[in-house]
Design an enzyme around this catalytic site. Structure first.
Site, PDB file in Angstrom:
ATOM      1  N   TYR A 138       5.426  -8.758  -3.153  1.00 39.50           N
ATOM      2  CA  TYR A 138       5.292  -7.354  -2.728  1.00 39.50           C
ATOM      3  C   TYR A 138       4.820  -7.349  -1.286  1.00 39.50           C
ATOM      4  O   TYR A 138       3.874  -8.056  -0.931  1.00 39.50           O
ATOM      5  CB  TYR A 138       4.272  -6.648  -3.624  1.00 39.50           C
ATOM      6  CG  TYR A 138       4.003  -5.211  -3.248  1.00 39.50           C
ATOM      7  CD1 TYR A 138       4.935  -4.205  -3.532  1.00 39.50           C
ATOM      8  CD2 TYR A 138       2.814  -4.845  -2.611  1.00 39.50           C
ATOM      9  CE1 TYR A 138       4.675  -2.882  -3.202  1.00 39.50           C
ATOM     10  CE2 TYR A 138       2.555  -3.528  -2.284  1.00 39.50           C
ATOM     11  CZ  TYR A 138       3.486  -2.548  -2.583  1.00 39.50           C
ATOM     12  OH  TYR A 138       3.231  -1.243  -2.252  1.00 39.50           O
ATOM     13  N   ASP A 233       3.439 -13.385   4.590  1.00 39.49           N
ATOM     14  CA  ASP A 233       2.661 -12.193   4.300  1.00 39.49           C
ATOM     15  C   ASP A 233       1.334 -12.659   3.697  1.00 39.49           C
ATOM     16  O   ASP A 233       1.260 -13.009   2.519  1.00 39.49           O
ATOM     17  CB  ASP A 233       3.430 -11.296   3.326  1.00 39.49           C
ATOM     18  CG  ASP A 233       2.644 -10.041   2.970  1.00 39.49           C
ATOM     19  OD1 ASP A 233       1.437  -9.982   3.281  1.00 39.49           O
ATOM     20  OD2 ASP A 233       3.237  -9.123   2.378  1.00 39.49           O
ATOM     21  N   LYS A 261      -6.284  -6.026   4.280  1.00 40.69           N
ATOM     22  CA  LYS A 261      -7.419  -6.201   3.377  1.00 40.69           C
ATOM     23  C   LYS A 261      -8.662  -6.754   4.095  1.00 40.69           C
ATOM     24  O   LYS A 261      -9.363  -6.001   4.738  1.00 40.69           O
ATOM     25  CB  LYS A 261      -7.000  -7.052   2.176  1.00 40.69           C
ATOM     26  CG  LYS A 261      -5.836  -6.392   1.389  1.00 40.69           C
ATOM     27  CD  LYS A 261      -5.578  -7.043   0.076  1.00 40.69           C
ATOM     28  CE  LYS A 261      -4.320  -6.509  -0.612  1.00 40.69           C
ATOM     29  NZ  LYS A 261      -4.465  -5.251  -1.312  1.00 40.69           N
TER      30      LYS A 261
HETATM   31  N1  HOZ Z   1      -0.770  -2.784  -4.155  1.00 45.09           N
HETATM   32  C1  HOZ Z   1      -2.162  -3.013  -4.144  1.00 45.09           C
HETATM   33  C2  HOZ Z   1      -2.525  -4.310  -4.770  1.00 45.09           C
HETATM   34  N2  HOZ Z   1      -1.646  -5.383  -4.595  1.00 45.09           N
HETATM   35  C3  HOZ Z   1      -2.903  -1.929  -4.853  1.00 45.09           C
HETATM   36  C4  HOZ Z   1      -3.464  -0.994  -3.909  1.00 45.09           C
HETATM   37  C5  HOZ Z   1      -4.388   0.056  -4.529  1.00 45.09           C
HETATM   38  O1  HOZ Z   1      -4.072   0.643  -5.556  1.00 45.09           O
HETATM   39  O2  HOZ Z   1      -5.419   0.317  -3.957  1.00 45.09           O
END
Ligand code: HOZ
Length: 424
Positions: A138, A233, A261
């Site tokens: 992702y 990534d 992050k």
């Molecule tokens: N796509 C995010 C984790 N891989 C989640 C983001 C969120 O819901 O804060």
């Protein structure tokens, strides 16, 4: 009316990011009031051990004193200027020190922006349109990347979203993670048209799947041979699995890296960077356009810098890795004791567990074949025991520096009780 029902009256689906809605596990999401260290306090008065860590950023633990002070000091000096600050240079310098493959960097506000911009840059730099990604990886929710994606998209069963124009989607080639032969076959046929490969070097959005020996090396050599751009990534793995990210562990230099992050320490920062000759194509030096009013925001830079400085403590990663391994191995032990098949992974402060007897898990198909019903029961058992794991079988988990022996052993004894109920 529940807090979630009230939220749903005003917010689409009641959440601002789909995986938070508990759709895959059932029930209603927990509303968080505050957090400190390894612990969350919920609006209904519970104290929970947290293994989500805001989906990765909180590596020092929640509300770390140095980060909070840095943000307060920055706020007192003004919230946003939309003009250069020294804080941006200091954070950029620190990132380049931690990840030597990054010669130049550009700050943005979210991982989606970082990957979207890196893809545009790779296309602009090479003059090619096609990109390769891997199923279950992702890379945020921009159009070119929301095809056979992992994370919340996989959790909700919409890995390829409606709304992505066919004309754009046909430039995205999706292959199987850990299948270097497929990559070689595609390059042999279309190599001159491929702008880049984008990959999570340790996939964290289909649970946690490490690369098999030779996979990342094959990506590097195909990109070299066909002059395509290799993008790692590391939004999830950057500063998380090691100080220099997964590229340090596997000793592979990508051309571009995307970060998010941890780089914002809990505030919305992300970045993309890499080879100076490629980054020279970004405006204003080059023709590939990218911009943002809040990019490099001073509060966000302060939080990011204070967080990265916290990671420089001698022995930081050794002790984080040890505690994460203790948790992962401990979960495997209690599962074995209860006769429940569980495959675990851990690297640095990141871990994964899959309800499957087919471990080690190295392929997307193994992840999707796992027992999600057992996961759902385990998740709710742990939640009822005040331990908060991600509400999805396809998300990695995170341990912070604030998780001590007490939190880990408490988690394992609660997990033992929950595993004992799973077979009945
Ligand atoms: N796509 C995010 C984790 N891989 C989640 C983001 C969120 O819901 O804060």
């Amino acid at each position: 009316m529940s807090l979630f029902a009230e939220a749903k009256k005003y917010i689409a689906g009641g959440v601002n990011s789909p995986v938070r809605a508990f759709a895959a596990v059932g029930g209603e999401p927990v509303f968080i009031k505050s957090a400190k260290g390894a612990w969350l306090q919920t609006e209904d008065g519970r104290q929970m051990i947290d293994y989500v860590g805001s989906w990765g950023p909180m590596i020092l633990g929640h509300a770390h004193a140095d980060v909070i002070k840095a943000v307060i000091d920055a706020a007192e000096a003004g919230l946003s200027f939309g003009a250069p600050t020294v804080a941006e240079t200091r954070l950029a310098q620190k990132i380049c020190e931690f990840m030597p493959s990054i010669e130049r960097i550009r700050m943005v506000s979210s991982g989606t922006e970082a990957t979207m911009s890196a893809i545009r840059l790779a296309r602009g730099f090479t003059g090619r349109d096609k990109i390769i990604k891997f199923e279950g990886c992702y890379h945020g929710h921009s159009d070119s990347l929301l095809i056979k994606a992992g994370s919340g998209a996989l959790t909700l069963g919409v890995p390829s979203s409606p709304g992505v124009p066919t004309g754009l989607a046909e430039h995205t080639i999706t292959l199987d993670f850990n299948d270097p032969a497929a990559v070689e076959t595609v390059f042999a046929e279309l190599g001159e048209q491929i702008a880049c490969i984008i990959v999570e070097p340790i996939a964290g959005n289909m649970n946690m799947v490490p690369p098999e020996p030779g996979f990342l090396e094959a990506l590097r050599s195909q990109c070299d041979q066909y002059k395509a751009v290799l993008i790692f990534d590391e939004v999830m793995t950057g500063f998380r699995v090691a100080k220099g990210g997964a590229q340090e562990i596997f000793d592979i230099q990508p051309d571009l890296t995307t970060l998010g992050k941890i780089v914002g320490g809990g505030l919305p920062a992300a970045a993309f960077g890499g080879r100076a000759d490629i980054m020279a194509s970004i405006a204003p030096d080059g023709p590939v356009y990218q911009a943002g009013t809040l990019s490099g925001n001073p509060l966000v830079m302060a939080a990011g810098l204070a967080t990265l400085q916290g990671l420089e403590r001698p022995g930081f990663y050794a002790s984080l890795g040890e505690r994460t391994r203790q948790l992962a191995d401990g979960l495997a032990d209690v599962a074995r004791g209860a006769g429940v098949p569980l495959a675990v992974e851990a690297a640095g402060g990141m871990f994964g567990f899959v309800f499957s007897a087919d471990g080690p898990i190295r392929r997307f198909a193994q992840v999707t074949a796992a027992n999600t019903e057992l996961f759902r029961k385990f998740f709710h058992g742990m939640l009822d025991s005040n331990v908060y794991f991600a509400p999805s079988a396809f998300e990695a988990g995170f341990v912070s520096d604030a998780h001590g022996d007490e939190e880990i052993s408490e988690t394992l004894s609660r997990a033992k009780r929950v595993f004992a109920t799973l077979k009945s």
